[in-house]
Design a protein around this motif. Structure first.
Motif, PDB file in Angstrom:
ATOM      1  N   LEU A  39      35.686 -14.827  14.617  1.00 24.43           N
ATOM      2  CA  LEU A  39      36.499 -13.758  15.206  1.00 24.43           C
ATOM      3  C   LEU A  39      37.886 -14.263  15.576  1.00 24.43           C
ATOM      4  O   LEU A  39      38.902 -13.637  15.246  1.00 24.43           O
ATOM      5  CB  LEU A  39      35.797 -13.173  16.432  1.00 24.43           C
ATOM      6  N   LEU A  40      37.954 -15.406  16.247  1.00 27.06           N
ATOM      7  CA  LEU A  40      39.241 -15.925  16.693  1.00 27.06           C
ATOM      8  C   LEU A  40      40.107 -16.369  15.524  1.00 27.06           C
ATOM      9  O   LEU A  40      41.321 -16.142  15.514  1.00 27.06           O
ATOM     10  CB  LEU A  40      39.026 -17.073  17.683  1.00 27.06           C
ATOM     11  N   PRO A 121      44.773  -9.029  30.298  1.00 24.62           N
ATOM     12  CA  PRO A 121      45.047  -8.355  29.020  1.00 24.62           C
ATOM     13  C   PRO A 121      46.468  -7.795  28.946  1.00 24.62           C
ATOM     14  O   PRO A 121      47.091  -7.810  27.882  1.00 24.62           O
ATOM     15  CB  PRO A 121      44.002  -7.244  28.950  1.00 24.62           C
ATOM     16  N   LEU A 122      46.991  -7.337  30.074  1.00 25.98           N
ATOM     17  CA  LEU A 122      48.361  -6.838  30.089  1.00 25.98           C
ATOM     18  C   LEU A 122      49.344  -7.972  29.796  1.00 25.98           C
ATOM     19  O   LEU A 122      50.290  -7.804  29.017  1.00 25.98           O
ATOM     20  CB  LEU A 122      48.671  -6.193  31.443  1.00 25.98           C
ATOM     21  N   ALA A 123      49.087  -9.137  30.375  1.00 28.70           N
ATOM     22  CA  ALA A 123      49.958 -10.289  30.128  1.00 28.70           C
ATOM     23  C   ALA A 123      49.899 -10.720  28.665  1.00 28.70           C
ATOM     24  O   ALA A 123      50.922 -11.074  28.069  1.00 28.70           O
ATOM     25  CB  ALA A 123      49.557 -11.445  31.037  1.00 28.70           C
ATOM     26  N   LEU A 124      48.701 -10.678  28.075  1.00 25.66           N
ATOM     27  CA  LEU A 124      48.568 -11.025  26.652  1.00 25.66           C
ATOM     28  C   LEU A 124      49.392 -10.079  25.781  1.00 25.66           C
ATOM     29  O   LEU A 124      50.148 -10.523  24.908  1.00 25.66           O
ATOM     30  CB  LEU A 124      47.101 -10.923  26.226  1.00 25.66           C
ATOM     31  N   LEU A 184      44.806 -18.529  21.472  1.00 22.69           N
ATOM     32  CA  LEU A 184      44.433 -19.660  22.328  1.00 22.69           C
ATOM     33  C   LEU A 184      44.121 -19.192  23.741  1.00 22.69           C
ATOM     34  O   LEU A 184      43.147 -19.656  24.360  1.00 22.69           O
ATOM     35  CB  LEU A 184      45.535 -20.705  22.339  1.00 22.69           C
ATOM     36  N   LEU A 185      44.923 -18.268  24.261  1.00 22.64           N
ATOM     37  CA  LEU A 185      44.640 -17.758  25.608  1.00 22.64           C
ATOM     38  C   LEU A 185      43.311 -17.001  25.637  1.00 22.64           C
ATOM     39  O   LEU A 185      42.561 -17.098  26.617  1.00 22.64           O
ATOM     40  CB  LEU A 185      45.783 -16.873  26.097  1.00 22.64           C
ATOM     41  N   LEU A 186      43.009 -16.266  24.578  1.00 16.98           N
ATOM     42  CA  LEU A 186      41.705 -15.600  24.520  1.00 16.98           C
ATOM     43  C   LEU A 186      40.565 -16.622  24.529  1.00 16.98           C
ATOM     44  O   LEU A 186      39.553 -16.433  25.204  1.00 16.98           O
ATOM     45  CB  LEU A 186      41.603 -14.737  23.259  1.00 16.98           C
TER      46      LEU A 186
END
Length: 191
Positions: A39-40, A121-124, A184-186
């Protein structure tokens, strides 16, 4: 017929690239997190392709729209959150209150940590949108200046064209880095 894939230079290069991306994304995760590798890696490839194709002239970059980035960020963030709560509920909830917190600070710290968890999620989405939009706007402004200055001051126009070329190279790097940072953050949220 045998069961081996016929390889050529392109498929070998793609396999090497996917292997490199997967290895970089899976470093911070434990063995259970490796289930997310496909997935990633697919998300990284999608974002990389969209970001790079958006740098071509007369094309539209969907990742400059906050709605698309939020549509990618929110479900994936929610999946990492629910996976953490399902598999390790005490550790997932333990992040809301660090160990050794003074008693008077506990309510405020829980509210702050919960807010930071919900803002992820908003920051992403905003990070990806803002960085790509800023680069596209700069390229648009400098290319407009280059074409406007060409009949008036050709030498200055050549200088701005050189700046535009260097900025385009920088934007290619930004497009790749932003795709990598998003995924990467995910994966770090999954950790």
């Amino acid at each position: 017929p045998n069961n081996r894939w016929i390889t050529n230079r392109l498929s070998t290069l793609q396999l090497w690239l996917f292997h490199l991306i997967t290895k970089q994304l899976m470093i911070p995760l434990n063995k259970n997190g490796h289930k997310w590798a496909l997935l990633l890696t697919s998300l990284m490839t999608l974002l990389l392709t969209i970001n790079l194709l958006g740098l071509l002239p007369y094309t539209f970059t969907p990742t400059t729209q906050l709605s698309m980035n939020m549509a990618l960020a929110f479900p994936l963030w929610l999946a990492t959150l629910l996976t953490g709560l399902r598999n390790q509920p005490s550790i997932a909830l333990g992040h809301l209150l660090p160990e050794g917190t003074p008693t008077p600070l506990i309510p405020a710290l829980i509210m702050i940590e919960t807010t930071s968890l919900l803002i992820r999620p908003l920051a992403l989405g905003v990070r990806l949108t803002a960085n790509l939009t800023a680069g596209h706007l700069l390229i648009q402004l400098i290319s407009t200046a280059t074409t406007a200055l060409l009949p008036i001051m050709p030498t200055i126009s050549l200088l701005t064209a050189l700046i535009l070329f260097l900025l385009t190279i920088l934007e290619v790097a930004v497009a790749m880095i932003q795709a990598y940072v998003f995924v990467l953050l995910l994966s770090l949220y999954l950790q």
